[in-house]
Scaffold this motif. Structure first.
Motif, PDB file in Angstrom:
ATOM      1  N   MET A   1       0.817  -1.209   0.000  1.00 58.34           N
ATOM      2  CA  MET A   1       0.000   0.000   0.000  1.00 58.34           C
ATOM      3  C   MET A   1       0.858   1.270   0.000  1.00 58.34           C
ATOM      4  SD  MET A   1      -3.168  -1.026  -0.085  1.00 58.34           S
ATOM      5  CE  MET A   1      -2.578  -2.388  -1.109  1.00 58.34           C
ATOM      6  N   ARG A   2       2.163   1.103  -0.171  1.00 58.47           N
ATOM      7  CA  ARG A   2       3.077   2.249  -0.107  1.00 58.47           C
ATOM      8  C   ARG A   2       2.718   3.337  -1.121  1.00 58.47           C
ATOM      9  NH1 ARG A   2       9.067   1.242  -1.928  1.00 58.47           N
ATOM     10  NH2 ARG A   2       8.349   2.284  -3.811  1.00 58.47           N
ATOM     11  N   SER A   3       2.283   2.913  -2.307  1.00 62.19           N
ATOM     12  CA  SER A   3       1.968   3.890  -3.357  1.00 62.19           C
ATOM     13  C   SER A   3       0.475   3.948  -3.668  1.00 62.19           C
ATOM     14  CB  SER A   3       2.738   3.532  -4.640  1.00 62.19           C
ATOM     15  OG  SER A   3       2.379   2.228  -5.085  1.00 62.19           O
ATOM     16  N   ALA A   4      -0.331   3.388  -2.783  1.00 62.70           N
ATOM     17  CA  ALA A   4      -1.781   3.382  -3.028  1.00 62.70           C
ATOM     18  C   ALA A   4      -2.374   4.780  -2.822  1.00 62.70           C
ATOM     19  CB  ALA A   4      -2.466   2.383  -2.116  1.00 62.70           C
ATOM     20  N   GLU A   5      -3.449   5.052  -3.545  1.00 60.95           N
ATOM     21  CA  GLU A   5      -4.165   6.316  -3.378  1.00 60.95           C
ATOM     22  C   GLU A   5      -5.031   6.255  -2.118  1.00 60.95           C
ATOM     23  OE1 GLU A   5      -6.196   7.612  -6.951  1.00 60.95           O
ATOM     24  OE2 GLU A   5      -4.723   6.565  -8.215  1.00 60.95           O
ATOM     25  N   GLU A   6      -5.493   7.419  -1.685  1.00 58.33           N
ATOM     26  CA  GLU A   6      -6.415   7.467  -0.549  1.00 58.33           C
ATOM     27  C   GLU A   6      -7.693   6.712  -0.906  1.00 58.33           C
ATOM     28  OE1 GLU A   6      -6.940  11.628  -0.050  1.00 58.33           O
ATOM     29  OE2 GLU A   6      -4.893  11.990   0.658  1.00 58.33           O
ATOM     30  N   LEU A   7      -8.452   6.322   0.104  1.00 55.23           N
ATOM     31  CA  LEU A   7      -9.713   5.622  -0.124  1.00 55.23           C
ATOM     32  C   LEU A   7     -10.744   6.616  -0.657  1.00 55.23           C
ATOM     33  CD1 LEU A   7     -11.142   2.826   0.292  1.00 55.23           C
ATOM     34  CD2 LEU A   7     -11.998   3.755   2.443  1.00 55.23           C
ATOM     35  N   GLN A   8     -11.302   6.308  -1.791  1.00 58.72           N
ATOM     36  CA  GLN A   8     -12.319   7.176  -2.382  1.00 58.72           C
ATOM     37  C   GLN A   8     -13.702   6.578  -2.121  1.00 58.72           C
ATOM     38  OE1 GLN A   8     -13.054   7.134  -6.640  1.00 58.72           O
ATOM     39  NE2 GLN A   8     -13.132   9.369  -6.706  1.00 58.72           N
ATOM     40  N   VAL A   9     -14.582   7.342  -1.469  1.00 51.52           N
ATOM     41  CA  VAL A   9     -15.957   6.911  -1.212  1.00 51.52           C
ATOM     42  C   VAL A   9     -16.858   7.622  -2.222  1.00 51.52           C
ATOM     43  CG1 VAL A   9     -17.842   6.825   0.459  1.00 51.52           C
ATOM     44  CG2 VAL A   9     -15.477   6.541   1.226  1.00 51.52           C
TER      45      VAL A   9
ATOM     46  N   VAL B   1     -20.115   2.971  -3.107  1.00 50.67           N
ATOM     47  CA  VAL B   1     -18.916   2.153  -3.283  1.00 50.67           C
ATOM     48  C   VAL B   1     -17.718   2.918  -2.728  1.00 50.67           C
ATOM     49  CG1 VAL B   1     -19.798   1.010  -5.368  1.00 50.67           C
ATOM     50  CG2 VAL B   1     -18.380   3.066  -5.582  1.00 50.67           C
ATOM     51  N   SER B   2     -16.617   2.209  -2.570  1.00 48.54           N
ATOM     52  CA  SER B   2     -15.349   2.890  -2.268  1.00 48.54           C
ATOM     53  C   SER B   2     -14.245   2.193  -3.058  1.00 48.54           C
ATOM     54  CB  SER B   2     -15.041   2.876  -0.767  1.00 48.54           C
ATOM     55  OG  SER B   2     -15.072   1.570  -0.243  1.00 48.54           O
ATOM     56  N   ASN B   3     -13.301   3.001  -3.528  1.00 50.12           N
ATOM     57  CA  ASN B   3     -12.216   2.498  -4.373  1.00 50.12           C
ATOM     58  C   ASN B   3     -10.873   2.628  -3.662  1.00 50.12           C
ATOM     59  OD1 ASN B   3     -13.965   2.289  -6.745  1.00 50.12           O
ATOM     60  ND2 ASN B   3     -13.892   4.523  -6.757  1.00 50.12           N
ATOM     61  N   LYS B   4     -10.038   1.648  -3.893  1.00 47.65           N
ATOM     62  CA  LYS B   4      -8.633   1.752  -3.489  1.00 47.65           C
ATOM     63  C   LYS B   4      -7.815   1.433  -4.728  1.00 47.65           C
ATOM     64  CE  LYS B   4      -5.761   2.478  -0.001  1.00 47.65           C
ATOM     65  NZ  LYS B   4      -5.792   3.742   0.771  1.00 47.65           N
ATOM     66  N   TRP B   5      -7.172   2.477  -5.273  1.00 49.30           N
ATOM     67  CA  TRP B   5      -6.323   2.281  -6.447  1.00 49.30           C
ATOM     68  C   TRP B   5      -4.876   2.127  -5.998  1.00 49.30           C
ATOM     69  CZ3 TRP B   5     -10.134   6.285  -7.941  1.00 49.30           C
ATOM     70  CH2 TRP B   5     -11.082   5.790  -8.844  1.00 49.30           C
ATOM     71  N   ILE B   6      -4.250   1.071  -6.463  1.00 48.18           N
ATOM     72  CA  ILE B   6      -2.893   0.721  -6.042  1.00 48.18           C
ATOM     73  C   ILE B   6      -1.944   0.956  -7.216  1.00 48.18           C
ATOM     74  CG2 ILE B   6      -1.460  -1.106  -5.055  1.00 48.18           C
ATOM     75  CD1 ILE B   6      -4.165  -2.479  -4.236  1.00 48.18           C
ATOM     76  N   HIS B   7      -0.840   1.648  -6.956  1.00 46.49           N
ATOM     77  CA  HIS B   7       0.117   1.966  -8.015  1.00 46.49           C
ATOM     78  C   HIS B   7       1.298   0.998  -8.014  1.00 46.49           C
ATOM     79  CE1 HIS B   7      -1.471   5.952  -9.466  1.00 46.49           C
ATOM     80  NE2 HIS B   7      -2.210   5.745  -8.384  1.00 46.49           N
ATOM     81  N   GLN B   8       2.147   1.148  -9.022  1.00 46.27           N
ATOM     82  CA  GLN B   8       3.241   0.188  -9.239  1.00 46.27           C
ATOM     83  C   GLN B   8       4.328   0.263  -8.171  1.00 46.27           C
ATOM     84  OE1 GLN B   8       3.626   1.707 -13.393  1.00 46.27           O
ATOM     85  NE2 GLN B   8       4.033  -0.437 -13.897  1.00 46.27           N
ATOM     86  N   GLY B   9       4.544   1.449  -7.612  1.00 43.83           N
ATOM     87  CA  GLY B   9       5.624   1.616  -6.654  1.00 43.83           C
ATOM     88  C   GLY B   9       5.517   0.659  -5.471  1.00 43.83           C
ATOM     89  N   GLY B  10       6.549  -0.100  -5.209  1.00 47.79           N
ATOM     90  CA  GLY B  10       6.560  -1.051  -4.100  1.00 47.79           C
ATOM     91  C   GLY B  10       6.134  -2.451  -4.479  1.00 47.79           C
ATOM     92  N   GLN B  11       5.721  -2.657  -5.743  1.00 45.49           N
ATOM     93  CA  GLN B  11       5.248  -3.983  -6.158  1.00 45.49           C
ATOM     94  C   GLN B  11       6.305  -4.755  -6.940  1.00 45.49           C
ATOM     95  OE1 GLN B  11       2.483  -3.998  -4.668  1.00 45.49           O
ATOM     96  NE2 GLN B  11       1.959  -1.813  -4.690  1.00 45.49           N
TER      97      GLN B  11
END
Length: 554
Positions: free
Chosen positions: A415-423, A516-526
């Motif tokens: 989750m290091r590069s994940a975006e904030e939780l969007q509701v 709904v709520s979204n959690k978008w995860i980015h490449q950094g840390g994967q």
């Protein structure tokens, strides 16, 4: 009317306009949760009208009809607010009652300036919808009508798929809907709703601020603007039968007749072969990619397609125990929806208490949901995404932080590069048309982020009575919301390039309120968690997978 009376009415009009400019709030239609406060406005109007009627009994004939309607609808709403507002017809007529109907009430009675101040200026703590909200609600109804193949006659009687959910619409409701769509240049749907208004008007005895002639004029000229001059002439003649001196209709008849004669003459020359190179190809042009996608999208929203049996037999349900030691003690129910690309539903991963906590945090900060402009990379509002959203940080609440940790557990990603939780709360007929979650190569999005969006986690935070599916247009996959569950998929190939087979959409909400709520995860840390493989996959190459099949093919 005396000069003094006209002056008083002018002052009243100025006060009303100033108040509505001060206290109206646009974009209420973009989230059902934003429509709910209108019921308080609704109640204030009821109270004010009650007080006024007690003082002005001579006005009862007009006012009491509106008051009874307001009360009846308000009682129905308060019995079950989410289901009431989740019905698009109820949402539209609620906004209509608080915009054009309220204007009609104010113009139908002669009232003193003191009363006007009491009914409007003193209500600074309530919301008033705007004409923008009325337009948004009207467009939502037609979106639902087109997507779900709803019959206008059924809709106007308050029925959705054969079940009565609301009070029938009046001729005034249908007329206002048709007029709003006409102003938005949706002439086809305007004709349909004006025709329904005409049908209802014949069976009603109520007084409206429009006549049968007004409806016929809208219908006739809409046909003309749609290119059907013959129909335009037919309806104009019906209008002139009622009002032979109607100036615009009398002027349109010779124009329509001349246009029809020119069309017939051109057709005769075409048959003789006199048009030469000007001859137009009678065969319609083939459907574009977006037009074909639109048909697939709407079919998936209606649940008319399914993945083929060769894919279905590979799918499994299991308990997830990997990724984190905690899952050995509390495994998560996991349901495969598709393989390559992998689309998975994790069940019971957000509790009802967590959902309500996140909703309470999000409501005060809701803003119109935006999208990345592919040219500028900036966030902008778009007609193809109707919802409101708020972003929640882990540091703000232990509940948000706990949800983020849980995402890490069941996805196995950092989750290091994940975006904030969007509701997100979808509005009246709320939807998000087909799109990618990752940024295409030619786009400027995520340049400041830690890589592209490698994965999406979509939590379903409410039950949706009808509609609201998440559909993958290339895969032919429909996933309907199940409260407390989360939908997960990877947006990128192992190479890091975008996987275009993950193109997806949120179908319009037919009935209910979709959270709904979204959690978008980015490449950094994967890098070590999702390493690349020996084969390099390019973004523009579509995977090979079995095509979806219509449900009726069996």
């Amino acid at each position: 009317m005396t000069l003094r009376t006209r002056h008083a009415l002018y002052v009243i009009y100025i006060i009303i306009c100033q108040d509505l400019l001060s206290w109206t709030q646009g974009e209420l239609f973009t989230a059902i949760s934003e429509v709910e406060p209108l019921l308080e406005t609704h109640k204030r109007i009821i109270d004010d009208l009650d007080d006024y009627i007690a003082k002005e009994e001579k006005r009862l004939a007009v006012l009491k009809k509106h008051l009874n309607l307001y009360k009846k609808e308000h009682l129905m709403a308060m019995e079950d607010i989410p289901n009431y507002l989740g019905n698009p017809i109820n949402a539209f007529t609620l906004i209509k009652r608080l915009t054009t109907d309220l204007d009609f009430i104010e113009k139908s009675i002669k009232i003193g300036t003191d009363y006007v101040k009491n009914i409007t200026v003193n209500h600074a703590d309530v919301k008033y919808p705007t004409l923008e909200d009325l337009t948004g609600a009207a467009q939502a109804l037609t979106r639902l009508q087109d997507t779900y193949h709803l019959d206008i006659g059924e809709l106007s009687e308050g029925r959705l798929n054969g079940v009565v959910y609301s009070t029938p619409m009046t001729a005034g409701d249908c007329y206002e809907l048709g007029r709003t769509l006409y102003n938005e240049k949706d002439f086809g749907n305007s004709v349909r709703w004006m025709t329904e208004a005409l049908r209802k008007l014949e069976n009603e005895s109520d007084t409206y601020n429009f006549t049968e002639v007004d409806i016929l004029e809208y219908i006739s000229f809409s046909h003309y603007l749609l290119g059907d001059v013959e129909k335009a002439l037919e309806w104009t003649k019906k209008l002139l039968a009622l009002d032979p001196e109607h100036p615009r209709a009398r002027g349109n008849v010779p124009h329509f007749q001349r246009t029809i004669q020119e069309k017939e003459a051109r057709l005769r020359r075409k048959r003789r072969g006199d048009l030469g190179d000007e001859d137009e190809d009678e065969n319609p042009p083939p459907l574009s990619y977006l037009a074909k996608e639109r048909k697939v999208y709407e079919s998936l929203c209606r649940g008319e397609m399914e993945i083929p049996s060769e894919m279905k037999k590979k799918l499994k349900c299991s308990y997830l125990t990997e990724n984190h030691p905690f899952l050995k003690l509390a495994p998560i129910k996991m349901e495969q929806m598709y393989i390559e690309p992998d689309v998975v539903v994790f069940h019971e991963v957000m509790s009802d208490e967590e959902i309500e906590h996140l909703k309470d945090m999000a409501r005060p900060r809701f803003k119109r949901a935006v999208v990345h402009d592919p040219k500028t990379g900036k966030l902008v509002a778009a007609h193809y995404r109707i919802s409101k959203s708020a972003w929640l940080r882990d540091e703000e609440s232990p509940v948000v932080a706990r949800v983020t940790r849980r995402v890490a557990h069941f996805t196995g990603l950092s989750m290091r590069s994940a975006e904030e939780l969007q509701v997100v709360n979808y509005g009246i007929g709320g939807h998000y048309e087909p799109h990618f979650d990752f940024a295409r190569k030619e786009e400027n999005a995520f340049q400041k982020a830690n890589g592209n969006r490698i994965a999406t986690v979509l939590f379903y935070m409410s039950e949706v009575a009808q509609g609201g599916a998440t559909v993958f247009t290339e895969l032919g996959l429909s996933v309907f919301p199940v409260k407390n569950s989360a939908l997960f998929w990877l947006n990128l190939h192992p190479s890091g390039e975008g996987d275009i087979s993950t193109r997806h959409a949120a179908c319009p909400v037919l009935r209910g309120s979709k959270w709904v709520s979204n959690k978008w995860i980015h490449q950094g840390g994967q890098e070590l968690l999702k390493p690349c493989n020996l084969e390099y996959q390019r973004e523009d190459v579509m995977r090979k997978f079995p095509r979806p099949v219509p449900l009726t093919s069996r």
